[in-house]
Design an enzyme around this catalytic site. Sequence first.
Site, PDB file in Angstrom:
ATOM      1  N   HIS A   6      10.434  47.702   8.506  1.00 55.29           N
ATOM      2  CA  HIS A   6      10.676  47.954   7.071  1.00 55.29           C
ATOM      3  C   HIS A   6      10.747  46.712   6.177  1.00 55.29           C
ATOM      4  CE1 HIS A   6      15.025  47.986   8.489  1.00 55.29           C
ATOM      5  NE2 HIS A   6      15.121  47.177   7.450  1.00 55.29           N
ATOM      6  N   ASP A  49      18.213  51.342   6.410  1.00 56.39           N
ATOM      7  CA  ASP A  49      17.737  50.349   5.449  1.00 56.39           C
ATOM      8  C   ASP A  49      16.308  50.571   4.963  1.00 56.39           C
ATOM      9  OD1 ASP A  49      18.162  48.049   3.919  1.00 56.39           O
ATOM     10  OD2 ASP A  49      17.243  46.750   5.413  1.00 56.39           O
ATOM     11  N   ASP A  74      17.139  43.002  11.319  1.00 54.35           N
ATOM     12  CA  ASP A  74      15.771  43.214  10.851  1.00 54.35           C
ATOM     13  C   ASP A  74      14.817  42.554  11.832  1.00 54.35           C
ATOM     14  OD1 ASP A  74      15.983  44.617   8.187  1.00 54.35           O
ATOM     15  OD2 ASP A  74      17.455  43.018   7.942  1.00 54.35           O
ATOM     16  N   HIS A 113      22.812  45.542  12.116  1.00 54.76           N
ATOM     17  CA  HIS A 113      21.482  45.819  11.578  1.00 54.76           C
ATOM     18  C   HIS A 113      20.652  44.542  11.676  1.00 54.76           C
ATOM     19  CE1 HIS A 113      18.408  47.708   9.127  1.00 54.76           C
ATOM     20  NE2 HIS A 113      18.305  46.555   8.485  1.00 54.76           N
TER      21      HIS A 113
HETATM   22 ZN   LIG Z   1      16.795  45.975   7.135  1.00 56.23          ZN
END
Ligand SMILES: [Zn+2]
Length: 1006
Positions: A578, A374, A264, A262
Site C-alpha cells: 500500500h 492502513d 510497511d 504496522h
Molecule cells: Zn502502512
Amino acid sequence: MHDDRKLTEERIHRMLRDRIRPALRPESAPLALDTWHGTSAPVPVANRGSGEYRGSGVGVRWGLPWNTTWFRLRGEVPADWAGRAVELVFDPGFDHRRPGFQCEGLVYRPDGSIVKGLNPRNEWVRVSEAVAGGEPVEFHVEAAANPVILGDHSFTPTELGDPDTSGTEPLYRVERAELTVFDSRVEQLLHDVEVLDQLMRQLGTDEPRRWEILRALDRGMDAVDPRDVGGSAGRTRELLSPVLRKPAHASAHRVSAIGHAHIDSAWLWPFRETVRKVARTVSNVLGLLEEHPEFVFAMSQAQQFAWLERHYPQLHRRVRSEVASGRFVPVGGMWVEADTNMPGGEALARQLVHGKRFFLDEFGVETDEVWLPDSFGYSAALPQLIALSGSSWFLGQKVVWNQTNAFPHHTFHWEGIDGTRILTHLPPVDVYDSELSAAELAHASANFAEKGEAGRSLVPFGWGDGGGGPTREMLARAERLADLEGSPRVTVESPAEFAREARAEYATPPVWVGELYLEFHRGTYTSQAGTKRGNRHNEHLLREAELWTATANVYLGLPYPHERLDRLWKAVLRNQFHDVLPGSSIAWVHHEAEREHELVRGELQEIIDGAQRKLAGSGSTPLVFNGAPHERDGIPAGGAAPATEPDAFVELAETDEGFVLRNESLRVVIDRRGTITSLRDLAAEREVVPAGSAGNVSRIHPDLPNRWDAWDIDAFYRNNVTELLDAEEVAVCEDAADRVVVRVVRSFSHSRITQTLTLRGGAARLEIDTEVDWHESETLLKLAFPLDVHTDRMAAETQFGHLYRPIHENTSWDAAKFETCAHRWVHVGEAGYGVALANDTTYGHDVTRWAKHSGGTATTVRASLLRAPRFPDPETDRGLHRFRHVLVPGAEIGDAVREGYHLNLPSRTVRGASSVEPLVTSDNSAVVLEAVKSAEDGSGDVVVRLYESSGGRATSRVTTGFAPVSVRATDLLERPWAGGEIEHDTTGFRLTLRPFEIRTLRLERT
Ligand SMILES: [Zn+2]
C-alpha cells in the site's frame, strides 16, 4: 476546600520527570565501544568479524545514509552491583520524537544469536536479573543508518530517498553506551503513577474519581523520598493501591488490546530494510512473550514471515513455536497489506490465496480476517473475496482519515458489489500503533459510534515501522487497566477473540453498502505512473501465461510452470503493497519496483511465447492468439486461429473542419489543433461531442496539495487549468485500406506529448495512443473527453465487476469523490446510449457534468495521466510514458468490459500449423473467465475463475476442450466449497450466476 488542582498536577508531572523516572537507573558504568563503519549493503552477522573495528566512544559519528555500522560493546559489571538487576543502555543517536522511521539496531551475543532490537523506546538490553559482579559483558549491534525522511511532516523534497543522491555525511552520533542498575521497584511505582496520572487527566473536573486520584497521587508524592526513590517505592505504592484497586464501571467500554507492529513492507525505506525491521521487531516480541504470559501479538503479511524464514531462521523457529501456542497470531491472510483500489480482480484474489496458503502451509493456521488498517480506502469487491477465501471478517481503519465526512460506523456489516456482507471493524481508537495511553483509550470509548448497541472495540498497540513493536511499558499499562474505575476495561487477547465477542454482543449491526472510499490520498491513483504501468501489464501477462501454459498442459502434456508462476505472482503481489502501487514511496523503492516489473515482464513473455509456439505447432500459417475472455475479430476467446481479412473500410478526407475519418460505424473529425470536434455514431445517428466543445484535450493543472504530496490531490487543483491546444504537428501518418492514423504533437514547458488517433475499418472505437516525454513537477496532466450524455452517475470497473459513483455534488459525500479510481474502463450512459473510455495503465479519473446552452447536461470524462509530486521522490514521473485509451461511442456496460480486456490483452501472432481450440469458453459474454489455470496442488486439474460482469443474472454454457471427469465448486484457494459438484457432460456444463458473483471451479481430468 481550596482548589489546588493545577498545582498538584504540576507537582506530579515534575516528580515523574525529574525524580521517579531518573531513579529507574540509579547507577551506571561506561562501556568500551568499537566501531566498524561497514558497507552500503547490509553485512550478515556471520561476516561482522571481517571488518576493521576502531576504538571509539560516546560522541562518535556514524552512519552514511543507508549504510550499516557494526558496534562492539564491551565492559565489566562493577563488583559492588552484586545481586542487582543490570541492563545495558545504548542510544546510537535516536530521534526520540518518534519511534521508527530512522536508525535502528539489532543486538547479538558474541556467538551470533539474536537478543533484541534497539529502538527509541527500547534502548535497553537485559544483562542479568541478579549479577554476581565483576562478570564480563559483550554485545554486538548491527545498526542501520536509515535517514529520517518524514521528519517534521513538512513534506520538503529530499534527496535522501535514493542511495545515489543521499550524500556522504554521517547521519547519527552515539549518545549513550553504558551498563546500568535497573530498579524494578521504581519501575512498578512509575507505572502506577503514570497510569493514574494519565487517567486522571482524561476525567472531567466534575467527576469525583478525578479528585480521588488527585488526592491519592498527592499523598503518594509526599511519600517519595527523592534521595531513595527505590527504597520509598513500596510505601508510595501502598498509598496508591486503594485507587488502583477500584473496579471499572459496570458499563465501561471493553477494549480487546492486541500487540501489533504496522511495518510497511517498503515505503521510506526499501524492501531490503523491511526484512531487518521485521527481525528487530519480532526479536523484541519474542522476548516479551517469554516474560509476559498474558501477551498476545498479531502479525500480518505472509511476505514478512517468508522473509523471516529465509533470512532469520533462528527467529522463525521461535515464531513457529509461539504460533503453535496461539500467542503469536498470523493475521490478515494476504501476501502483503496491499492497496485495494488498484490491484486487478485476479491479483486481489491471489493476495488472499498466497497469503492464506502460506499461513496454512507454514503454521497450519487458517486466518479468519483481512487486516488492512492502513490501505487507502477499501474496494467494494473485498467482502465477496474475503468470504470466498474462507475468512469471515475485516479489520480496516484508514477511512477515519477522511477529510470531509466522518465515517458513521466502527462495527458494521459491509456489503460489497455482489451483496456479500462481512463483519467489519474500524478501531475507534483511530490509530493502529497505540501506546495504550489513557488518552487513546478514552478516545476509543467516547468515539465508538455503536455505543449503546455494542460495547467493545479492538486496539492494536505497539510501535510500527521499525519502532520495535509493543513495549513492556505498554503491557504494564494493560495490566493496570484491566479493571480500573474511569477507564475502559482492557484485555490483551487475540483478534479472533475480539471478533467472537463482537459478533455475540451485536446481532444486528448497521450495514454500509459499497466501497469504503477514502476522502484523502486521491493522488495515489496516478502517482508513479511507471510502477502502475508495470503492475497493470504484468497482471495481464500473468493471466496469459497461466492460460496458455494450462492449455499446453492439457493438450500437449507440457509441464505447467508452477514454481515460476508462483515466484512471479509473488513479485507482482509484493509490489502492490500500500505504499508501492499507490506511488507513495521513496525513489529507491520505485526504481526497484520498475526494474522488478521489467524482469517479471520479460520472463512472462518468454513463458507465453514458449507455450504459444508449442500450441501452434510447426508451420508457417500466421495464427492469432486471443488471450482475452471475449471473441475478437473472429478469433475465439482463449484460442488461436488464422487471421481473417476484415471486410471493412475506412476513409479519409481533408476538409475545412480538419481531417475527417470515417468507417461503417463512426465519423470522426480531428481539427487543426488535434482535438476531436465531432464524433458521430452513424448507427445511432447521434453526435457524441457536445456542440462547441472538443475531445482529446490535454489539460495541465498546478498540483500543490497542502500535505502528503505523492498521496494527495486537493480539490482546489481544479481552480487553475491550462488547455494545451497548440499543436506543432497534426498530420495523417498512415492512410491504409483498413486504418487511418492521425499524429498530433504538442510541446509545452519542458515536455512533449505525441499522440496517434487511429480509426480502423469495422471498429466502433477510436484508439488514442499518448506518449508523454514529461519533465514537469507538481503538475497534473489530464486527458479530457466531453460527451453528449445526460447522466448523474458513472460506472467504474473494479475487481470482478463495477460500481456506480455520483458525478454531481449534492451532498458532501458526493462532492468528496472528485477524483476516483477505475480499473480498465469508465462508462457514462443515459437510457439507451452510453460511452466508454478504456485504458491500459491509468487509474485516476474525474467525471463531471455541465449544463448545455441547448438544454440538458453533458458529461466530461477525464483520465489523470501524470502528477510529478516532489515528496517523497523529488523526481517522480520524470521521463517517457505511454498511455493507450479507447473511446467507444454507443457502448453498453458489456462493451466496456470487453474493450477493457481487449485493450489490456492485445492479440499475438505466431506462425504455426493450425488453429488452437480454447481450453474453456463461456457462451454468455457477461460471464467472464477471469483466470484459467492448472490447479495449485499439481493434480493437473484445470481451475477456472469466472464472474458475472454486468450486474445482472446470467446463465452460461461453459464449453471445455477436454472431457472433465467432474466439475466442483471451490473457494479461492481451490478447496471444496458450497455448491459442491456441478452437473456436466463430456464437453462442459451450465451454470447460473447472480449479479457480480464470482465462482471458482475445479475441472477434474483423468
Ligand atoms: Zn502502512
